[in-house]
Design a protein around this motif. Sequence first.
Motif, PDB file in Angstrom:
ATOM      1  N   ARG A 188     -10.611   9.396  -5.963  1.00 37.92           N
ATOM      2  CA  ARG A 188      -9.650   9.812  -6.984  1.00 37.92           C
ATOM      3  C   ARG A 188      -8.256   9.270  -6.753  1.00 37.92           C
ATOM      4  NH1 ARG A 188     -10.195  16.074  -6.879  1.00 37.92           N
ATOM      5  NH2 ARG A 188     -10.451  15.619  -4.685  1.00 37.92           N
ATOM      6  N   HIS A 189      -8.057   8.544  -5.660  1.00 38.06           N
ATOM      7  CA  HIS A 189      -6.731   8.018  -5.332  1.00 38.06           C
ATOM      8  C   HIS A 189      -6.837   6.607  -4.768  1.00 38.06           C
ATOM      9  CE1 HIS A 189      -6.504  12.415  -5.053  1.00 38.06           C
ATOM     10  NE2 HIS A 189      -5.316  12.252  -5.602  1.00 38.06           N
ATOM     11  N   LEU A 190      -5.926   5.746  -5.220  1.00 37.55           N
ATOM     12  CA  LEU A 190      -5.894   4.366  -4.736  1.00 37.55           C
ATOM     13  C   LEU A 190      -4.481   4.015  -4.270  1.00 37.55           C
ATOM     14  CD1 LEU A 190      -7.893   2.610  -7.607  1.00 37.55           C
ATOM     15  CD2 LEU A 190      -8.636   2.844  -5.224  1.00 37.55           C
ATOM     16  N   PRO A 191      -4.308   3.771  -2.976  1.00 39.49           N
ATOM     17  CA  PRO A 191      -3.005   3.274  -2.513  1.00 39.49           C
ATOM     18  C   PRO A 191      -2.769   1.879  -3.096  1.00 39.49           C
ATOM     19  CG  PRO A 191      -4.331   4.078  -0.678  1.00 39.49           C
ATOM     20  CD  PRO A 191      -5.236   4.004  -1.874  1.00 39.49           C
ATOM     21  N   VAL A 192      -1.525   1.615  -3.467  1.00 38.41           N
ATOM     22  CA  VAL A 192      -1.159   0.308  -4.009  1.00 38.41           C
ATOM     23  C   VAL A 192      -0.395  -0.445  -2.927  1.00 38.41           C
ATOM     24  CG1 VAL A 192       0.024  -0.923  -5.855  1.00 38.41           C
ATOM     25  CG2 VAL A 192      -0.993   1.329  -6.320  1.00 38.41           C
ATOM     26  N   MET A 193      -0.977  -1.581  -2.498  1.00 39.53           N
ATOM     27  CA  MET A 193      -0.383  -2.379  -1.425  1.00 39.53           C
ATOM     28  C   MET A 193       0.110  -3.711  -1.974  1.00 39.53           C
ATOM     29  SD  MET A 193      -0.842  -0.454   1.315  1.00 39.53           S
ATOM     30  CE  MET A 193      -0.640  -1.542   2.706  1.00 39.53           C
ATOM     31  N   ASP A 194       1.314  -4.092  -1.594  1.00 42.12           N
ATOM     32  CA  ASP A 194       1.852  -5.409  -1.917  1.00 42.12           C
ATOM     33  C   ASP A 194       2.027  -6.114  -0.583  1.00 42.12           C
ATOM     34  OD1 ASP A 194       2.924  -7.611  -3.115  1.00 42.12           O
ATOM     35  OD2 ASP A 194       4.740  -6.614  -3.850  1.00 42.12           O
ATOM     36  N   LYS A 195       1.137  -7.049  -0.320  1.00 38.64           N
ATOM     37  CA  LYS A 195       1.008  -7.679   0.996  1.00 38.64           C
ATOM     38  C   LYS A 195       0.671  -6.569   1.994  1.00 38.64           C
ATOM     39  CE  LYS A 195       4.079 -11.444  -0.266  1.00 38.64           C
ATOM     40  NZ  LYS A 195       4.216 -11.121  -1.652  1.00 38.64           N
ATOM     41  N   GLN A 196       1.477  -6.325   2.992  1.00 44.09           N
ATOM     42  CA  GLN A 196       1.185  -5.270   3.972  1.00 44.09           C
ATOM     43  C   GLN A 196       1.996  -4.001   3.730  1.00 44.09           C
ATOM     44  OE1 GLN A 196      -1.255  -5.533   6.226  1.00 44.09           O
ATOM     45  NE2 GLN A 196      -1.703  -7.588   5.489  1.00 44.09           N
ATOM     46  N   GLN A 197       2.697  -3.943   2.601  1.00 42.52           N
ATOM     47  CA  GLN A 197       3.608  -2.834   2.315  1.00 42.52           C
ATOM     48  C   GLN A 197       3.015  -1.881   1.265  1.00 42.52           C
ATOM     49  OE1 GLN A 197       6.583  -2.580   3.937  1.00 42.52           O
ATOM     50  NE2 GLN A 197       6.992  -0.626   2.956  1.00 42.52           N
ATOM     51  N   LEU A 198       3.019  -0.590   1.571  1.00 48.50           N
ATOM     52  CA  LEU A 198       2.600   0.415   0.602  1.00 48.50           C
ATOM     53  C   LEU A 198       3.695   0.543  -0.454  1.00 48.50           C
ATOM     54  CD1 LEU A 198       0.604   2.783  -0.128  1.00 48.50           C
ATOM     55  CD2 LEU A 198       2.218   4.241   1.094  1.00 48.50           C
ATOM     56  N   VAL A 199       3.325   0.384  -1.725  1.00 48.09           N
ATOM     57  CA  VAL A 199       4.320   0.468  -2.796  1.00 48.09           C
ATOM     58  C   VAL A 199       4.037   1.589  -3.784  1.00 48.09           C
ATOM     59  CG1 VAL A 199       5.031  -1.952  -2.614  1.00 48.09           C
ATOM     60  CG2 VAL A 199       3.166  -1.327  -4.168  1.00 48.09           C
ATOM     61  N   GLY A 200       2.901   2.275  -3.633  1.00 45.49           N
ATOM     62  CA  GLY A 200       2.609   3.372  -4.543  1.00 45.49           C
ATOM     63  C   GLY A 200       1.223   3.938  -4.351  1.00 45.49           C
ATOM     64  N   LEU A 201       0.901   4.872  -5.234  1.00 44.16           N
ATOM     65  CA  LEU A 201      -0.406   5.532  -5.210  1.00 44.16           C
ATOM     66  C   LEU A 201      -0.803   5.800  -6.654  1.00 44.16           C
ATOM     67  CD1 LEU A 201      -2.628   6.955  -3.458  1.00 44.16           C
ATOM     68  CD2 LEU A 201      -1.309   9.051  -3.786  1.00 44.16           C
ATOM     69  N   VAL A 202      -2.012   5.403  -7.023  1.00 49.65           N
ATOM     70  CA  VAL A 202      -2.524   5.650  -8.367  1.00 49.65           C
ATOM     71  C   VAL A 202      -3.609   6.717  -8.253  1.00 49.65           C
ATOM     72  CG1 VAL A 202      -3.725   4.642 -10.342  1.00 49.65           C
ATOM     73  CG2 VAL A 202      -2.064   3.286  -9.084  1.00 49.65           C
ATOM     74  N   SER A 203      -3.513   7.735  -9.089  1.00 49.87           N
ATOM     75  CA  SER A 203      -4.523   8.793  -9.087  1.00 49.87           C
ATOM     76  C   SER A 203      -5.384   8.693 -10.331  1.00 49.87           C
ATOM     77  CB  SER A 203      -3.857  10.169  -9.028  1.00 49.87           C
ATOM     78  OG  SER A 203      -3.264  10.469 -10.290  1.00 49.87           O
ATOM     79  N   ASP A 263       6.741   3.082   9.751  1.00 48.84           N
ATOM     80  CA  ASP A 263       6.856   2.472   8.419  1.00 48.84           C
ATOM     81  C   ASP A 263       5.565   1.802   7.967  1.00 48.84           C
ATOM     82  OD1 ASP A 263       9.470   3.262   8.139  1.00 48.84           O
ATOM     83  OD2 ASP A 263      10.293   1.398   8.932  1.00 48.84           O
ATOM     84  N   LYS A 264       4.493   1.983   8.719  1.00 48.80           N
ATOM     85  CA  LYS A 264       3.226   1.305   8.416  1.00 48.80           C
ATOM     86  C   LYS A 264       2.214   2.283   7.819  1.00 48.80           C
ATOM     87  CE  LYS A 264      -0.338  -1.541  10.446  1.00 48.80           C
ATOM     88  NZ  LYS A 264      -1.153  -1.746  11.606  1.00 48.80           N
ATOM     89  N   PHE A 265       1.539   1.829   6.753  1.00 56.00           N
ATOM     90  CA  PHE A 265       0.489   2.620   6.124  1.00 56.00           C
ATOM     91  C   PHE A 265      -0.670   2.782   7.108  1.00 56.00           C
ATOM     92  CE2 PHE A 265      -3.429   2.439   3.411  1.00 56.00           C
ATOM     93  CZ  PHE A 265      -3.319   3.702   2.875  1.00 56.00           C
ATOM     94  N   ALA A 266      -1.019   4.038   7.404  1.00 52.95           N
ATOM     95  CA  ALA A 266      -2.069   4.302   8.390  1.00 52.95           C
ATOM     96  C   ALA A 266      -3.365   4.800   7.768  1.00 52.95           C
ATOM     97  CB  ALA A 266      -1.566   5.317   9.415  1.00 52.95           C
ATOM     98  N   GLY A 267      -3.281   5.342   6.563  1.00 56.11           N
ATOM     99  CA  GLY A 267      -4.487   5.847   5.915  1.00 56.11           C
ATOM    100  C   GLY A 267      -4.172   6.917   4.897  1.00 56.11           C
ATOM    101  N   MET A 268      -5.216   7.648   4.498  1.00 56.92           N
ATOM    102  CA  MET A 268      -5.100   8.723   3.512  1.00 56.92           C
ATOM    103  C   MET A 268      -5.769   9.976   4.057  1.00 56.92           C
ATOM    104  SD  MET A 268      -4.436   7.407   0.023  1.00 56.92           S
ATOM    105  CE  MET A 268      -5.201   8.778  -0.735  1.00 56.92           C
ATOM    106  N   PHE A 269      -5.209  11.101   3.672  1.00 57.22           N
ATOM    107  CA  PHE A 269      -5.804  12.395   3.999  1.00 57.22           C
ATOM    108  C   PHE A 269      -6.041  13.112   2.682  1.00 57.22           C
ATOM    109  CE2 PHE A 269      -5.074  16.971   4.951  1.00 57.22           C
ATOM    110  CZ  PHE A 269      -6.235  17.183   5.664  1.00 57.22           C
ATOM    111  N   THR A 270      -7.301  13.398   2.383  1.00 57.79           N
ATOM    112  CA  THR A 270      -7.651  13.996   1.100  1.00 57.79           C
ATOM    113  C   THR A 270      -8.305  15.367   1.269  1.00 57.79           C
ATOM    114  OG1 THR A 270      -9.888  13.062   1.039  1.00 57.79           O
ATOM    115  CG2 THR A 270      -8.094  11.675   0.167  1.00 57.79           C
TER     116      THR A 270
END
Length: 115
Positions: A72-87, A15-22
């Motif tokens: 081209r992509h930004l993960p949206v974090m609220d505290k330590q929780q991933l809540v979305g992705l903005v492209s 359940d933890k955000f580990a990174g991005m693969f582009t």
Amino acid sequence: MVAQNVGALIVMDHDKFAGMFTERDYARKVILKGKASRDTLVREIMSEHPVVVTPDTTIDQCMALMTEKYIRHLPVMDKQQLVGLVSIGDIVKCMIDEQKCIIEDLEHYITGHHE
């Protein structure tokens, strides 16, 4: 990624955000280094510490970050929780919608149709 027409994937470790693969990770860390896709693990080539934003980050700030960092992509974090992705596509759509509203307001003002 090709089948879903996306340029980036969120990588989760349980359940933890580990990174991005582009697409860029793939091109630079697999193709250009002559590695085989079937023998390369995502964890070996993903971006572990991508630039992130919060729900309170403005569209202008996102656009500036994307331009400055060439991303081209930004993960949206609220505290330590991933809540979305903005492209970048989300940003462009928002800017176009905002400009359409401004143009409509100006047209109404010019023609005298005030609300």
